[in-house]
Design a protein around this motif. Structure first.
Motif, PDB file in Angstrom:
ATOM      1  N   THR A 138      48.928  11.338  40.857  1.00 38.20           N
ATOM      2  CA  THR A 138      49.087  11.665  42.290  1.00 38.20           C
ATOM      3  C   THR A 138      48.116  10.799  43.300  1.00 38.20           C
ATOM      4  OG1 THR A 138      49.248  13.809  43.500  1.00 38.20           O
ATOM      5  CG2 THR A 138      47.274  13.497  41.996  1.00 38.20           C
ATOM      6  N   ASP A 139      49.008  10.851  44.211  1.00 35.99           N
ATOM      7  CA  ASP A 139      48.284  10.376  45.552  1.00 35.99           C
ATOM      8  C   ASP A 139      47.175  11.382  46.133  1.00 35.99           C
ATOM      9  OD1 ASP A 139      49.722   8.220  45.519  1.00 35.99           O
ATOM     10  OD2 ASP A 139      51.139   9.018  47.159  1.00 35.99           O
ATOM     11  N   GLU A 140      46.087  11.102  46.754  1.00 33.70           N
ATOM     12  CA  GLU A 140      45.208  12.066  47.250  1.00 33.70           C
ATOM     13  C   GLU A 140      45.106  12.170  49.040  1.00 33.70           C
ATOM     14  OE1 GLU A 140      40.826  14.266  46.406  1.00 33.70           O
ATOM     15  OE2 GLU A 140      41.328  12.107  45.508  1.00 33.70           O
ATOM     16  N   PHE A 141      45.515  13.149  49.421  1.00 33.18           N
ATOM     17  CA  PHE A 141      45.542  13.192  50.800  1.00 33.18           C
ATOM     18  C   PHE A 141      44.280  13.892  51.318  1.00 33.18           C
ATOM     19  CE2 PHE A 141      46.017  15.753  54.984  1.00 33.18           C
ATOM     20  CZ  PHE A 141      46.992  15.074  55.679  1.00 33.18           C
ATOM     21  N   THR A 152      44.083   4.695  42.018  1.00 33.55           N
ATOM     22  CA  THR A 152      43.181   3.973  42.892  1.00 33.55           C
ATOM     23  C   THR A 152      41.826   4.447  42.613  1.00 33.55           C
ATOM     24  OG1 THR A 152      44.630   3.054  44.211  1.00 33.55           O
ATOM     25  CG2 THR A 152      42.278   3.005  44.974  1.00 33.55           C
ATOM     26  N   HIS A 185      38.193   5.651  43.594  1.00 34.69           N
ATOM     27  CA  HIS A 185      37.794   5.795  44.776  1.00 34.69           C
ATOM     28  C   HIS A 185      36.350   6.668  44.598  1.00 34.69           C
ATOM     29  CE1 HIS A 185      40.438   9.130  44.114  1.00 34.69           C
ATOM     30  NE2 HIS A 185      39.785   9.977  44.925  1.00 34.69           N
ATOM     31  N   VAL A 241      45.553   8.347  52.738  1.00 35.28           N
ATOM     32  CA  VAL A 241      45.905   8.714  51.548  1.00 35.28           C
ATOM     33  C   VAL A 241      45.549   7.684  50.547  1.00 35.28           C
ATOM     34  CG1 VAL A 241      48.105   8.988  50.271  1.00 35.28           C
ATOM     35  CG2 VAL A 241      48.017   9.775  52.417  1.00 35.28           C
ATOM     36  N   VAL A 242      44.770   8.014  49.631  1.00 41.37           N
ATOM     37  CA  VAL A 242      44.207   7.360  48.393  1.00 41.37           C
ATOM     38  C   VAL A 242      45.520   7.121  47.420  1.00 41.37           C
ATOM     39  CG1 VAL A 242      42.712   6.940  46.513  1.00 41.37           C
ATOM     40  CG2 VAL A 242      41.991   7.710  48.663  1.00 41.37           C
ATOM     41  N   PRO A 243      46.020   5.916  46.997  1.00 43.15           N
ATOM     42  CA  PRO A 243      47.131   5.903  46.448  1.00 43.15           C
ATOM     43  C   PRO A 243      46.837   6.128  45.029  1.00 43.15           C
ATOM     44  CG  PRO A 243      46.976   3.918  47.619  1.00 43.15           C
ATOM     45  CD  PRO A 243      45.828   4.830  47.661  1.00 43.15           C
ATOM     46  N   ARG A 244      47.693   6.780  44.056  1.00 38.47           N
ATOM     47  CA  ARG A 244      47.554   7.260  42.682  1.00 38.47           C
ATOM     48  C   ARG A 244      47.071   5.870  42.034  1.00 38.47           C
ATOM     49  NH1 ARG A 244      53.148   9.415  41.475  1.00 38.47           N
ATOM     50  NH2 ARG A 244      53.069   9.798  43.495  1.00 38.47           N
ATOM     51  N   GLU A 251      46.950  18.616  47.177  1.00 35.08           N
ATOM     52  CA  GLU A 251      46.884  18.036  46.042  1.00 35.08           C
ATOM     53  C   GLU A 251      47.657  18.680  45.130  1.00 35.08           C
ATOM     54  OE1 GLU A 251      42.650  15.935  44.922  1.00 35.08           O
ATOM     55  OE2 GLU A 251      42.426  18.157  45.384  1.00 35.08           O
ATOM     56  N   GLU A 303      40.187  -1.780  44.694  1.00 38.44           N
ATOM     57  CA  GLU A 303      41.925  -2.286  44.376  1.00 38.44           C
ATOM     58  C   GLU A 303      41.982  -3.325  44.171  1.00 38.44           C
ATOM     59  OE1 GLU A 303      43.181  -0.340  48.508  1.00 38.44           O
ATOM     60  OE2 GLU A 303      41.840  -2.063  48.905  1.00 38.44           O
TER      61      GLU A 303
END
Length: 132
Positions: free
Chosen positions: A49-52, A87, A89, A82-85, A103, A66
């Motif tokens: 999942t991405d994270e907003f 990735t 961080h 948004v952190v892409p799935r 989430e 990255e």
């Protein structure tokens, strides 16, 4: 969950724990969470999942690993990122910040690749609002 309006300032005033989100409500299969943060979190990734992030107050820095290398983004109050799935961080906030996060329900705040939950995290999937 009650279907009543929620004032963000009031909700944020109900807890002091850092890096331990509260679940405000749900939208379909997603939690709408708020969190207070200060200092550094842990390097982690969410494989599926991405994270907003929306910064409600303060400033948040998110270090990212990255394919092109490491970089950091700085989010002032009102900024969204948004952190892409997948990735890696590491969020941090020198002076503290308040965040709103979207989430999928059950998403771990320390990501999918952590064997040990850091001592500064008291709930990896969030508390219901009002829980201490």
């Amino acid at each position: 969950m009650a279907h009543e309006p929620i004032e963000l300032a009031d909700a944020l005033s109900t807890f002091d724990q850092l890096w331990s989100p509260r679940i405000l409500t749900q939208v379909n299969d997603y939690d709408v969470r708020i969190a207070k943060v200060a200092g550094e979190h842990v390097w982690h990734a969410h494989d599926d999942t991405d994270e907003f992030f929306l910064v409600l107050d303060g400033e948040l820095t998110i270090a990212l690993r990255e394919p092109s290398g490491e970089r950091s983004v700085v989010l002032p109050k009102g900024a969204v990122f948004v952190v892409p799935r997948g990735t890696e961080h590491k969020p941090s906030s020198k002076d503290g910040a308040s965040l709103l996060l979207f989430e999928p329900t059950g998403t771990l705040s320390v990501g999918d690749r952590h064997d040990e939950v850091p001592g500064h995290v008291d709930a990896t999937t969030g508390h219901a609002l009002g829980d201490r």
